[in-house]
Design an enzyme around this catalytic site. Sequence first.
Site, short mmCIF file in Angstrom:
data_model
loop_
_atom_site.label_atom_id
_atom_site.label_comp_id
_atom_site.label_asym_id
_atom_site.label_seq_id
_atom_site.Cartn_x
_atom_site.Cartn_y
_atom_site.Cartn_z
N LYS A 1 0.87 -1.27 -0.15
CA LYS A 1 0.05 -0.07 -0.03
C LYS A 1 0.75 1.12 -0.01
O LYS A 1 0.65 2.22 -0.69
CB LYS A 1 -1.02 -0.07 1.16
CG LYS A 1 -2.07 -1.11 0.97
CD LYS A 1 -3.08 -1.41 2.35
CE LYS A 1 -3.83 -2.41 2.01
NZ LYS A 1 -4.24 -3.14 3.24
N GLN B 1 -4.39 -1.87 9.50
CA GLN B 1 -4.47 -3.08 8.95
C GLN B 1 -5.01 -4.03 9.79
O GLN B 1 -4.68 -4.56 10.81
CB GLN B 1 -3.08 -3.66 8.58
CG GLN B 1 -2.72 -4.79 7.92
CD GLN B 1 -3.41 -4.92 6.44
OE1 GLN B 1 -3.41 -3.87 5.80
NE2 GLN B 1 -4.05 -5.90 6.17
N ASP C 1 -10.86 3.34 4.37
CA ASP C 1 -11.24 2.02 4.18
C ASP C 1 -12.49 1.73 4.56
O ASP C 1 -13.12 0.42 4.49
CB ASP C 1 -10.08 1.35 4.80
CG ASP C 1 -9.93 -0.25 4.46
OD1 ASP C 1 -10.53 -0.55 3.11
OD2 ASP C 1 -9.56 -1.27 4.98
#
Lengths: 283, 283
Positions: B55, B99, B122
Site C-alpha cells: 500500500k 491493517q 477503508d
Amino acid sequence: MSSEKLILDGTRVAKSIKETLVERIDHLTARGILPCLATILVGDDPSSETYVRMKSSSCKRLGIDSRRIHLNKAITTEELIAAIQQLNADPQIHGILLQHPVPPHIDERAAFEAIQIDKDVDGVTMQGFAQNAFGTANFPSCTPAAILAILDYYQLPIEGKHAVIVGRSPILGKPVSLMLLNRNATVTICHSKTNNLPQIIGLADIVVAAVGKPSFIQGAWIKEGAIVLDAGYNAGNIGDVDYKACYIKASAITPVPAGIGPVTIAMLLKHTVFAAEKSKMLT
Amino acid sequence: MSSEKLILDGTRVAKSIKETLVERIDHLTARGILPCLATILVGDDPSSETYVRMKSSSCKRLGIDSRRIHLNKAITTEELIAAIQQLNADPQIHGILLQHPVPPHIDERAAFEAIQIDKDVDGVTMQGFAQNAFGTANFPSCTPAAILAILDYYQLPIEGKHAVIVGRSPILGKPVSLMLLNRNATVTICHSKTNNLPQIIGLADIVVAAVGKPSFIQGAWIKEGAIVLDAGYNAGNIGDVDYKACYIKASAITPVPAGIGPVTIAMLLKHTVFAAEKSKMLT
C-alpha cells in the site's frame, strides 16, 4: 416437520413481551422514573395518525408515559430537527419515535439522524443500523425485532434455514436481513428488480414479506412447509401476503392484523423501558 | 452470452483507476496539499507487513505521501486508539488505514471506531458501513468497492442478476452484499452455517468468494456462464476459488494474484485523494 398448521399469534407474543415489562416499569417508577416515549407525527396521514395513537395508548395501558407531538405538514426539515433536539435534551423523554413516512419535502434521513442514539428506540439512525448489522444494537428496528421475537416465541429454528426477504428498505428489509444473517440463516434479499421472484421464494424455509403491495406474495410461490411472516400493512388491513393461499402451503404464518403489528409495538415499549433503565444507570 | 472467456484483469482495472488520479493529485500538490495515507500495522504478521508495504509503495509510485506506523504487538487497545487519535488530529494526514487483523487481545472494533469518519478511507467504521448500506458513503470498504469497480470496468451488468456472496464479515461479505443490493442485484449471503451451499452457488449469476479458505469454491458448484470474483487471499497466493475448475465453467473470472487485490489498493488511493480534496474544501 409436523403437519399441524401454526398461526403465529402476534397478540399472544406481544402479551408475553409486555408481561416481562410490568415489573421493570414498577422498579423504575418506584425510583421516580416514569418511562416516556415521545412520538412525532408530521402531517395528517390517517394511517400514520392511527399508528401513533395505537402506540400512545399501548404505552398508557402498560404504565409508560407518552408525549405526542403533532407537527404541521408544512414544517421544514430544520424545524423538525429542532423539535427532535428538544426531545433529545429533555431528561424526561427516554425514547423518540418519528412516524414514517414524513411529507416528501422533508429530509427524512436528516431527521432520523437527529435522534440521539440512546433515545433511538426504533433503530432508525445509521449508527443504530450499523450496530444492528454487527449484532450489538440496544434497539434494533422494531418490526425486524418483532419478526425475530415471533420466531423465537414459537421456537422456530433460524440457523441454517434459508430466509428470503422481499423488500430492502432501511428500516425493514435491510435490517431484518442482517438480523437473520446474524442468527445464522442463509439470507436472500429480493426487490422490485428481482427476476424470477416466484422461483426464489420457492427456495425459502422462511419468507419475510416487506414489500408494501397488498396480497402480493402468492400461495403458489411458497414451498410446502415454509414459515411465512407478513410485515405488510396496506389499506383495509391487508398484508403483503395472499393469506388464504399461503396458509395452505405454509407450516406457520402470521395473520394481518394481529400478526407482526402488535409485536412491533411491544418491541417499541420494551426498548423504551430499556432506554429508561439505561438513563437511570447514567445518572 | 458470448462464449468468449474473460479473465478479469485487476492490474488493468487498477491502472485505469490510478490514471484518473494523476491530474487530481497534481491539482492538490499545486495548491500545497500532498495527499497522505497513514497505515497502522500492529505486530509482525508477515502477510500484513506485506500488504502494508504494498500500500505504501503504491502511494509513492503515484505521488501520494504515506506514513507507516508500526506498533508493537503488545500494545493495548487504549494505546492503539491514542495513536489513531493523533492521526485524526494531524491535518497532514488525509486517510487512515488500520491493517486487519490486529492481535486478539485488542478490541479491533473499538480501534476502527476511533478513526474519524472523514479519514476512514477503508470504510471500516460503523458510520461508514451504514452510509455504504444506504448508498451514501464517500469511502465504501475498499475490497467491496474494488469488486464493483471490476464489474463496471468490464461493463458486466449487475441489475436483476442473482449475486451469491460467500462470507459475511463486516469489511467484506456484508458491505459487498449491500452494495450489490443497492445496484439492484438479488443478493444471497452464505456462510459456514449454510446448508446446501453448492446448490445455492449454482443459482448465482455472480459469485463473490470471501470466505478465507484456500480453493474452497469448487468448479462443479458454478453455473455455466457465471461471473466469479475471488476476494480470498490465502497463504501462497491462493484464492478462495479453485481457479482452474471454476475457469472452465465461468464466463468471467478474477485470478489470484492480479485480480481483486490490486484494485483494492487502487480504491484506497482513490479514497485518499478524495479525502485530501475534501479536506481542502473544508479549509
